[in-house]
Design an enzyme around this catalytic site. Structure first.
Site, PDB file in Angstrom:
ATOM      1  N   GLY A 143      -8.074 -52.193 -52.152  1.00 31.33           N
ATOM      2  CA  GLY A 143      -9.018 -53.095 -52.811  1.00 31.33           C
ATOM      3  C   GLY A 143      -8.714 -53.325 -54.287  1.00 31.33           C
ATOM      4  O   GLY A 143      -8.861 -54.442 -54.789  1.00 31.33           O
ATOM      5  N   ASN A 144      -8.240 -52.268 -54.982  1.00 28.66           N
ATOM      6  CA  ASN A 144      -8.052 -52.389 -56.430  1.00 28.66           C
ATOM      7  C   ASN A 144      -6.869 -53.269 -56.819  1.00 28.66           C
ATOM      8  O   ASN A 144      -6.719 -53.633 -57.981  1.00 28.66           O
ATOM      9  CB  ASN A 144      -7.899 -51.007 -57.066  1.00 28.66           C
ATOM     10  CG  ASN A 144      -6.571 -50.379 -56.732  1.00 28.66           C
ATOM     11  OD1 ASN A 144      -6.191 -50.314 -55.567  1.00 28.66           O
ATOM     12  ND2 ASN A 144      -5.852 -49.950 -57.739  1.00 28.66           N
ATOM     13  N   LYS A 204     -20.462 -48.165 -40.476  1.00 29.88           N
ATOM     14  CA  LYS A 204     -19.835 -48.787 -41.653  1.00 29.88           C
ATOM     15  C   LYS A 204     -20.891 -49.645 -42.371  1.00 29.88           C
ATOM     16  O   LYS A 204     -21.425 -50.599 -41.806  1.00 29.88           O
ATOM     17  CB  LYS A 204     -18.670 -49.648 -41.165  1.00 29.88           C
ATOM     18  CG  LYS A 204     -18.000 -50.430 -42.243  1.00 29.88           C
ATOM     19  CD  LYS A 204     -16.818 -49.700 -42.797  1.00 29.88           C
ATOM     20  CE  LYS A 204     -16.239 -50.468 -43.977  1.00 29.88           C
ATOM     21  NZ  LYS A 204     -15.500 -49.613 -44.884  1.00 29.88           N
ATOM     22  N   LYS A 213      -8.698 -51.155 -42.668  1.00 32.26           N
ATOM     23  CA  LYS A 213      -7.443 -51.841 -43.004  1.00 32.26           C
ATOM     24  C   LYS A 213      -6.203 -50.928 -42.898  1.00 32.26           C
ATOM     25  O   LYS A 213      -5.115 -51.393 -42.598  1.00 32.26           O
ATOM     26  CB  LYS A 213      -7.510 -52.489 -44.388  1.00 32.26           C
ATOM     27  CG  LYS A 213      -7.289 -51.544 -45.557  1.00 32.26           C
ATOM     28  CD  LYS A 213      -6.034 -51.913 -46.339  1.00 32.26           C
ATOM     29  CE  LYS A 213      -5.668 -50.972 -47.449  1.00 32.26           C
ATOM     30  NZ  LYS A 213      -6.302 -49.747 -47.727  1.00 32.26           N
ATOM     31  N   LYS A 230      -6.154 -43.333 -44.073  1.00 30.17           N
ATOM     32  CA  LYS A 230      -4.750 -43.501 -44.485  1.00 30.17           C
ATOM     33  C   LYS A 230      -3.883 -42.423 -43.842  1.00 30.17           C
ATOM     34  O   LYS A 230      -2.773 -42.693 -43.372  1.00 30.17           O
ATOM     35  CB  LYS A 230      -4.610 -43.415 -46.014  1.00 30.17           C
ATOM     36  CG  LYS A 230      -5.392 -44.493 -46.757  1.00 30.17           C
ATOM     37  CD  LYS A 230      -5.100 -44.460 -48.236  1.00 30.17           C
ATOM     38  CE  LYS A 230      -6.175 -45.133 -49.059  1.00 30.17           C
ATOM     39  NZ  LYS A 230      -6.724 -46.391 -48.556  1.00 30.17           N
TER      40      LYS A 230
END
Ligand code: ADP
Ligand code: MG
Length: 312
Positions: free
Chosen positions: A10-11, A128, A213, A275
């Site tokens: 996101g960043n 979520k 993602k 991740k």
């Protein structure tokens, strides 16, 4: 040529302190594109995917606030909207940065659907959080009027929850792969992809869910036969005892160690954990290595000089 699937956090697009203006996003993405072009010049064959958390959140609020004058759209449609919006910005920024260094490479964003299992247990247990906060009364109203499920979010108020099912298959993968193999710079599966289920006779139908993602990045990386999955986020790498006095960033870990740390709950749910899960899956499925690093250190990380390397 080493094939690298780059997953942008996101960043890379919007930072916490940002208000979220178009200018801020364009400027962040310009810098990101600069980093990506360096990887291309270093000789890596890259394919790009990205998150959409902050953007889809904004789109949701716009939908909710305007619901008295415009019919709100379902989440799958909003996901598509965010893919188009972010894809456009990355696509343009990449073209501009490529031109600066004299490279003429076609760049394209693919609106991407990702198949999930309609019997995924996540559908029975949505966890979520998405969109804005509501009071108990407003929450009741949303439940009745729109059939939403709302839960208390850490005492801050009620928020809508949606399922986060596992990605199985990228619908547009053949086209993505063909373009990638052909040398096109492809941006795909943004925001984890648009979740769809397969009904009778193979009919696709969007569902109100959010796919992680990082897990979709694994699907993309594996499907295009990438050697490396490079996950660029806002920390320098993977730590154990994260945010504790004995915190330690790891230069490398094997998937056996990764599984042990997963069992010890070393990684934040919904942040670092997916991740690491994606990393284990990618390598188990034949991928060579996964690197988790900050966006700024990505180039060094690919050379083994920064970030955390996860290997067999
Ligand atoms: P992204 O948008 O890149 O997916 P996330 O916020 O989802 O970003 O994930 C990165 C965050 O994971 C870091 O900012 C950090 O706060 C958090 N995190 C949780 N556990 C760990 C850990 N063990 N090591 C490093 N970072 C961790
Ligand atoms: Mg994340």
């Amino acid at each position: 040529m080493e094939k690298v699937c780059v997953a942008l956090g996101g960043n890379a697009i919007l930072r916490y302190k940002d208000r979220g203006t178009a200018e801020e996003q364009f400027e962040n993405i310009r810098k990101t594109a600069e980093y990506l072009v360096r990887l291309i010049r270093d000789g890596f064959k890259i394919i790009i995917t990205h998150g959409n958390g902050p953007q889809v959140g904004d789109i949701l609020i716009r939908n909710e606030r305007c619901s008295d004058i415009l019919p709100p759209m379902p989440l799958d449609v909003l996901g598509a909207e965010s893919q188009g919006m972010i894809g456009y910005m990355i696509q343009q920024a990449l073209r501009n940065e490529l031109r600066k260094v004299g490279l003429d490479i076609p760049v394209i964003t693919i609106v991407t659907q990702v198949v999930v299992d309609k019997n995924d247990p996540a559908f029975k247990n949505p966890e979520k959080f998405v969109g804005q906060f509501y009071t108990v009364w407003e929450a009741e109203k949303m439940k009745k009027e729109r059939g939403w499920i709302l839960k208390d979010d850490a005492g801050r108020g009620y928020r809508r929850v949606v399922p986060s099912p596992k990605p199985i298959f990228i619908v547009e993968i053949d086209t993505i792969k063909r373009l990638y193999d052909d040398g096109v710079l492809v941006i795909a599966a943004g925001g984890g992809g648009i979740p769809v289920v397969v009904g009778e006779e193979g009919k696709l139908q969007g569902v109100e869910a959010v796919i992680d993602k990082d897990l979709s990045a694994e699907r993309l990386a594996t499907s295009v036969g990438a050697d490396t999955l490079l996950i660029l986020t806002d920390v320098e790498g993977v730590a154990i005892n994260f945010r504790k006095p004995n915190q330690k960033f790891l230069k490398e870990m094997s998937i056996v160690q990764a599984r042990e740390y997963l069992e010890q709950e070393q990684f934040g749910r919904g942040s670092m954990k997916p991740k690491i899960e994606a990393a284990v899956k990618f390598i188990t499925g034949g991928g060579k290595r996964v690197i988790i690093s900050s966006l700024e250190q990505g180039e060094k990380a690919l050379k083994g000089e920064a970030g955390t390397l996860i290997h067999i």
